[in-house]
Design a protein around this motif. Structure first.
Motif, PDB file in Angstrom:
ATOM      1  N   GLY A  37      -4.186   3.776  -1.168  1.00 31.56           N
ATOM      2  CA  GLY A  37      -3.757   4.562  -2.316  1.00 31.56           C
ATOM      3  C   GLY A  37      -4.902   5.426  -2.826  1.00 31.56           C
ATOM      4  O   GLY A  37      -6.081   5.221  -2.494  1.00 31.56           O
ATOM      5  N   TYR A  71      -0.952   7.376  -1.665  1.00 25.36           N
ATOM      6  CA  TYR A  71      -1.071   6.724  -0.360  1.00 25.36           C
ATOM      7  C   TYR A  71      -1.019   7.742   0.769  1.00 25.36           C
ATOM      8  O   TYR A  71      -0.186   8.656   0.771  1.00 25.36           O
ATOM      9  N   ALA A  86       0.823  -1.219   0.000  1.00 24.23           N
ATOM     10  CA  ALA A  86       0.000   0.000   0.000  1.00 24.23           C
ATOM     11  C   ALA A  86       0.853   1.265   0.000  1.00 24.23           C
ATOM     12  O   ALA A  86       0.527   2.248  -0.669  1.00 24.23           O
TER      13      ALA A  86
END
Length: 336
Positions: A246, A238, A232
């Motif tokens: 994200g 992010y 991630a």
């Protein structure tokens, strides 16, 4: 008995009849017919099964990646055909219950019934299964399987769970939910339906008419509940608080479908079930290998066999006489 008495006995009509093959056959037929009247059925014990069959009727089961009689067939059609072929192959005394799966739980249509005495309603119920019976569009396979195992335990049956294994929405990043039961407490078989190549999922309108196929934007491509995946932080946009998955829309192939065999094998390992791929309408061998053999009291009735042999002997006697008369050459008598 002295030789003279034996010659006298042999000359008697009754003694000649005893040596006649036709008389012997008719006497044997009479004896067998008498036995067919008085002989009772013979008790015996054989093995059968008691099974809860759960059929996935979610949207991906409409994918036509099988063929039947040279025409494309959906996964649901082949699953139904396999179940309908299975019933007459099970020993009489076996019992089968039927349930549907959609969303996250199975719905029991009827409790276990005997497969021979209740063949007609069983066959009709399976033939009538349809994706339009679904009450929700989700397909949470793992949760449905876990609940199906609980249901099978309550019914005291084994489990036959037929599905393509496609989770909708996809599983979260932490994977399969934990199984709260005891692995192997319920025996059974997970059957993976579908081909191994990705295929489009048919799309239907409110009236049940096919309007095309699902596209990438029609389907949730990622489950964004729970903790984010390991990658991630490398995703565009992010933010650990506001965008932990994200900032971009998820991309994927969830709008396409194939049998999710690794997922189904993982579920089988988690729950202690066996796994088999649905290669055609034949479930008997894998099911009997995975199910619990259950002793079934039964009876063997020899009376139809005895009666049939008696009838065959009588017919043989009369046919032999007719054939002999037909093929014996006629010799005219000589007139004096």
């Amino acid at each position: 008995m002295n030789p003279r008495a034996m010659r006298v006995w042999a000359a008697l009509p009754f003694a000649r009849n005893l040596r006649d093959r036709r008389f012997q056959a008719l006497a044997a037929a009479l004896l067998l017919a008498g036995l067919a009247i008085v002989v009772p059925p013979l008790p015996l014990t054989r093995s059968g099964v008691s099974v809860l069959a759960v059929v996935d009727i979610t949207g991906s089961m409409n994918v036509r990646d099988y063929t039947s009689d040279g025409r494309p067939a959906s996964r649901l059609d082949i699953a139904k055909a396999a179940l309908r072929n299975l019933i007459p192959e099970l020993p009489c005394g076996s019992r089968l219950a039927l349930a549907l799966f959609t969303e996250r739980r199975p719905f029991l249509l009827f409790a276990p019934i005997e497969v021979c005495a209740d063949f007609a309603p069983l066959d009709g119920a399976i033939a009538a299964l349809d994706w339009r019976m679904a009450w929700e569009g989700d397909s949470r396979i793992a949760s449905g399987l876990h609940r199906a195992l609980t249901m099978a335990g309550e019914l005291d049956t084994d489990l036959l769970f037929i599905t393509d294994g496609q989770e909708t929405p996809p599983l979260p990043a932490n994977g399969i939910p934990p199984f709260e039961g005891k692995a192997g407490a319920v025996r059974g078989l997970i059957v993976g339906a579908g081909g191994y190549a990705l295929a489009p999922i048919p799309k239907f309108n409110d009236r049940g008419r096919e309007t095309g196929f699902y596209t990438e934007t029609d389907v949730q491509q990622e489950n964004r509940f729970g903790p984010p995946p390991a990658d991630a932080e490398s995703r565009e946009g992010y933010n650990p608080r506001n965008a932990p998955f994200g900032g971009a829309a998820a991309r994927g192939e969830e709008h396409l479908s194939s049998v999710r065999e690794p997922h189904l094998k993982a579920l089988a390992a988690q729950t202690g079930l066996a796994y088999a791929h649905l290669d055609g309408p034949d479930l008997r061998a894998p099911l009997l290998a995975a199910a619990t053999p259950r002793p079934l009291p039964s009876r063997l009735d020899p009376r139809p066999f005895l009666g049939a042999v008696a009838l065959a002997l009588v017919l043989a006697v009369f046919l032999a006489g007719a054939l002999r008369a037909r093929f014996t050459p006629f010799t005219p008598s000589r007139m004096s």
